[in-house]
Enzyme design. Structure first.
Site, PDB file in Angstrom:
ATOM      1  N   PRO A   1      12.646   4.698 -10.187  1.00 37.89           N
ATOM      2  CA  PRO A   1      14.012   4.211 -10.366  1.00 37.89           C
ATOM      3  C   PRO A   1      15.030   5.098  -9.645  1.00 37.89           C
ATOM      4  O   PRO A   1      15.144   6.284  -9.925  1.00 37.89           O
ATOM      5  CB  PRO A   1      14.224   4.257 -11.884  1.00 37.89           C
ATOM      6  CG  PRO A   1      13.058   4.947 -12.461  1.00 37.89           C
ATOM      7  CD  PRO A   1      12.117   5.348 -11.378  1.00 37.89           C
ATOM      8  N   GLU A   2      15.715   4.516  -8.698  1.00 36.13           N
ATOM      9  CA  GLU A   2      16.816   5.195  -8.020  1.00 36.13           C
ATOM     10  C   GLU A   2      18.117   4.600  -8.555  1.00 36.13           C
ATOM     11  O   GLU A   2      18.094   3.718  -9.412  1.00 36.13           O
ATOM     12  CB  GLU A   2      16.710   4.978  -6.506  1.00 36.13           C
ATOM     13  CG  GLU A   2      15.415   5.468  -5.897  1.00 36.13           C
ATOM     14  CD  GLU A   2      15.545   6.858  -5.291  1.00 36.13           C
ATOM     15  OE1 GLU A   2      16.675   7.284  -5.020  1.00 36.13           O
ATOM     16  OE2 GLU A   2      14.505   7.505  -5.098  1.00 36.13           O
TER      17      GLU A   2
END
Length: 274
Positions: A2-3
Site C-alpha cells: 500500500p502506497e
DNA sequence: ATCATCCCCTGATGGC
DNA sequence: TGCCATCAGGGGATGA
C-alpha cells in the site's frame, strides 16, 4: 504494497462505514509493529465511526467520545469487509464487528502495520506531529522544497522519501519521479537547480494523481487482501527493472542501494551532475 | 542536528 | 523434493 494512492483508495472504500458502531472486537494476534494494548477491545467498544480521512499513509478514523483510531498498513496490511460467516484467514489479526453486522478485518502478512487508539488529537501524536506536507497540496512546491533541502547533502532520493520532508512518496514513486525528471538518485539534494525541483515536484504530483485515478480499479476489489492495482504492472519505467533496457534510450538500467532501498535508474538519462 | 544503518516479519525465490 | 540463505520494504530506534 500500500502506497499513498492505495491508502487513499482504501479510505474512500471505507467511507460507507461512517455512522456505524463498533459492536465487538477480537484481536487474534496483538503483535503488530507495536503491540496492541490489552484494553484495546474494551476501549473501542460502542464507538461510532464519525469520519474517515487519510494523512500521509495513515488512515484516520474519528470515533465518538473524542477517540481516534489511527491505522497504518505497513508493507502488507489490508482492510476489508466481509460477513461474519467468512472463514478467518491465516494472517487476519483483528476483527471489528460493526452494527451493520459486517466484519471489518485487518490482514497483514508481515505485521509491519499498526493500530493506535487515541483519546488526544491525532495531530499531536508523536508518529504524526512531524509529518511533512501532503504531496498533492500546494504547500509541496519547488521553491519550498528547494529551500527545505538547500543545506542537505543527502541523496535526493533519500530526502523525498523522508516523511518529514514530504509524505507518501515511497520507493516506487521516488524512483519513477526521479527517472521522469532525469535526476540521478544519488544527486546531493542541495545541488539540484530550481528547474530540477520544478520537474521533480511536478512529476511526483502527476504520478501520484495518476495512481490514485487507477486506484479506482483497486477500489472495487478492495475486499480482496491480495488485490494489486494494475498500475504496478503497467507503467513502471525503472522500479524493479534493473539490467533491463531503459524505455527511453535502451541503456541497461543500473541499481544502487540508498538507505537500504533498491534504487534503479538509467545512467544515461539520469546523469550525476557534479 | 544530520544521516546511515539496523531491525521488525513472512513469503517468494534461487542455489545446491 | 527439501533445505537453507537471501531479499523486499515503512519507518522508528540507534549510533556515529
Amino acid at each position: 504494497m500500500p502506497e499513498l494512492p492505495e491508502v487513499e483508495t482504501v479510505v474512500q472504500g471505507l467511507k460507507p462505514l461512517v455512522g456505524a458502531t463498533v459492536m465487538h472486537t477480537v484481536v487474534h494476534n496483538p503483535q503488530l509493529r507495536w503491540p496492541i494494548p490489552s484494553d484495546f477491545t474494551t476501549s473501542i467498544q460502542n464507538s461510532v465511526i464519525i469520519s474517515l480521512k487519510r494523512r500521509a499513509k495513515y488512515i484516520i478514523m474519528q470515533l465518538s467520545h473524542d477517540r481516534t483510531l489511527i491505522i497504518h498498513l505497513g508493507m502488507s496490511g489490508a482492510l476489508y469487509l466481509c460477513t461474519p460467516h467468512t472463514a478467518l484467514k491465516k494472517h487476519e489479526h483483528i476483527t471489528l464487528t460493526l452494527s451493520s453486522s459486517m466484519h471489518l478485518r485487518y490482514h497483514d502478512v508481515r505485521r509491519f502495520g499498526s493500530f493506535h487508539l487515541l483519546n488526544t488529537p491525532w495531530q499531536q501524536h508523536p508518529l504524526l506531529c512531524n509529518l511533512g506536507p501532503e504531496p498533492l497540496e500546494d504547500s509541496f512546491n519547488a521553491k519550498a522544497l528547494k529551500n527545505t533541502l538547500k543545506l542537505k547533502k543527502r541523496p535526493i532520493k533519500a530526502a523525498i522519501m523522508d516523511q518529514r520532508i514530504v509524505v507518501g512518496i515511497g520507493n516506487i514513486y521516488a524512483s519513477e519521479a526521479l527517472f521522469a525528471s532525469n535526476i540521478h538518485p544519488l544527486q546531493p539534494a542541495h545541488s539540484l537547480s530550481l528547474r530540477q525541483y520544478e520537474q521533480l515536484v511536478s512529476h511526483c504530483k502527476r504520478l501520484l494523481t495518476y495512481a490514485i485515478k487507477l486506484g479506482g480499479t483497486t477500489l472495487k476489489d478492495f475486499v480482496n487482501p491480495d488485490a494489486k492495482p494494475g498500475y504496478f504492472q503497467q507503467t513502471l519505467h525503472v522500479y524493479g527493472r534493473e539490467k533491463q533496457p531503459c524505455s527511453t534510450c535502451n541503456t541497461p538500467l543500473e541499481c544502487v542501494r540508498i538507505t537500504q532501498r533498491q534504487s534503479t535508474f538509467c545512467p544515461h538519462c539520469q546523469p550525476l551532475k557534479t
